[in-house]
Design a protein around this motif. Structure first.
Motif, PDB file in Angstrom:
ATOM      1  N   ASP A 147      -2.965   2.945   3.058  1.00 65.84           N
ATOM      2  CA  ASP A 147      -2.172   4.170   2.964  1.00 65.84           C
ATOM      3  C   ASP A 147      -1.277   4.206   1.728  1.00 65.84           C
ATOM      4  O   ASP A 147      -0.878   5.282   1.273  1.00 65.84           O
ATOM      5  CB  ASP A 147      -1.342   4.372   4.235  1.00 65.84           C
ATOM      6  N   GLN A 150      -3.389   5.678  -1.007  1.00 63.57           N
ATOM      7  CA  GLN A 150      -3.532   7.105  -0.703  1.00 63.57           C
ATOM      8  C   GLN A 150      -2.285   7.874  -1.155  1.00 63.57           C
ATOM      9  O   GLN A 150      -2.378   8.907  -1.833  1.00 63.57           O
ATOM     10  CB  GLN A 150      -3.757   7.299   0.787  1.00 63.57           C
ATOM     11  N   VAL A 166      -7.935   7.262   5.301  1.00 63.00           N
ATOM     12  CA  VAL A 166      -7.856   5.824   5.049  1.00 63.00           C
ATOM     13  C   VAL A 166      -8.890   5.093   5.901  1.00 63.00           C
ATOM     14  O   VAL A 166      -8.989   5.323   7.110  1.00 63.00           O
ATOM     15  CB  VAL A 166      -6.445   5.281   5.362  1.00 63.00           C
TER      16      VAL A 166
END
Length: 376
Positions: A147, A150, A166
């Protein structure tokens, strides 16, 4: 359906995406493998893939070479006409997204790690970020492996959260990397598996070995990985030879099957500066070995400090050595518990079936949307 997979080596496709390919083939789909030719290209054909060679360098930016890469890829896609493209690694992601847009084919990109692009500043890094910003405007969907990567792409590259998700890394085949009983012995072995690059923390591993050996001379340190002196941040052959000659580490070039090496070790170590989801930690954990890694994105998602291993400060040989000593100070029962925790965590969070399901669902959704558009 016809599904194209583009990666910067055939070795990568075979070793990290084999479960995904086997799922598609068993489902009756055609799989088109597009990558440079190496010793694993024919193995992809044996898996049931259609293989198409696409020469590319793994690092560096050469405008003429990259333009030729894009042109060759466009010709392959126009000839083969896949229904969807799956891109992995930086160049297949960037040029795959641009070329797929021209060819009118949806592409699902996978950012398996940020590599050196976000670790070091410089012209190449700035250019890569710019290319990401342009290319990912045309990607249909983007998978990340943690994450934090991301969030970074959403903030710095401008991708929208709605077209991202994810994944638990590339996943791990728990039948292939199965749990092996761990019995602590009097001689502990720390194993590092990685490309011999500065940002993988190779120097920190060797320096930590020197520190630990001052008090624990019988501890073994094994280093396994490819030496690539063409890479500007590679460890040199002379440096590697010096380490081996000093007795600090034992070195092995990449192995066709890494499992026996993991079976023989006590702890898998990765002092990397940043990762997506590090494959070597997944393999070590799946087999049931304790893990020591840096407290950085990717690594800290696999290692729960004090539960299945230890996290150390990045770029600190001293702290890495301290975490190794912490492991050496555990009782036999504590070491066994840590090893079993590693396997449990990998089984619960990183089974490759979780990755395959997300890809299958995303591709099915794209296929349904395409059919709806055609009907409309």
């Amino acid at each position: 359906m016809k599904i194209a997979i583009i990666i910067n080596t055939s070795w990568n496709i075979y070793n990290f995406r084999r479960g995904l390919i086997e799922h598609f083939v068993a489902n009756g789909d055609q799989v088109l493998a597009i990558a440079p030719r190496d010793d694993f290209s024919e193995k992809l054909v044996e898996l049931g893939c259609i293989y198409r060679e696409l020469p590319m360098s793994q690092s560096g930016v050469n405008p003429f070479a990259d333009l030729l890469l894009a042109w060759r890829l466009l010709n392959i896609l126009r000839k083969e006409k896949p229904d969807v493209v799956l891109g992995y690694t930086i160049k297949p992601n960037i040029y795959g997204a641009l070329v797929s847009r021209i060819a009118g084919i949806p592409i699902i990109c996978n950012v398996s790690g940020l590599g050196t692009v976000f670790l070091w500043n410089g012209l190449a890094s700035q250019l890569a970020r710019l290319l990401y910003r342009v290319a990912f405007r045309f990607s249909t969907f983007i998978f990340f492996q943690n994450d934090e990567d991301q969030a970074l792409f959403i903030e710095q590259i401008g991708v929208t959260v709605e077209k991202t998700a994810v994944l638990p890394g590339s996943g791990i085949d728990l039948k292939h990397f199965s749990l092996q009983a761990y019995c602590p012995s009097g001689q502990v072995t720390f194993l590092m598996i990685a490309r011999l690059l500065i940002e993988k923390g190779v120097e920190e591993f060797v320096n930590a070995a020197a520190i630990v050996k001052e008090k624990w001379p019988n501890v073994n340190f094994l280093l396994v990985g490819a030496l690539d002196e063409a890479h500007k941040r590679s460890i040199s052959q002379g440096q590697l030879d010096s380490w081996v000659a000093s007795g600090l580490v034992e070195y092995h070039s990449p192995l066709a099957d890494i499992r026996p090496m993991i079976h023989a070790c006590d702890v898998v170590v990765l002092p990397s500066y940043r990762e997506g989801t590090p494959r070597t930690l997944l393999e070590g954990g799946a087999i049931g070995r304790a893990l020591i890694a840096t407290d950085v994105p990717g690594c800290r998602h696999v290692v729960n400090d004090g539960e299945n291993g230890f996290l150390c400060q990045p770029q600190s040989s001293e702290d890495l050595a301290q975490k190794m000593v912490s492991y050496l100070s555990l009782t036999a029962d504590e070491k066994i518990s840590m090893a079993l925790n590693s396997h449990r965590i990998i089984k619960e969070k990183y089974d490759q079936k979780l990755v395959i399901d997300q890809y299958a669902n995303r591709i099915q959704a794209l296929h349904a949307l395409t059919n709806q558009d055609q009907i409309s």
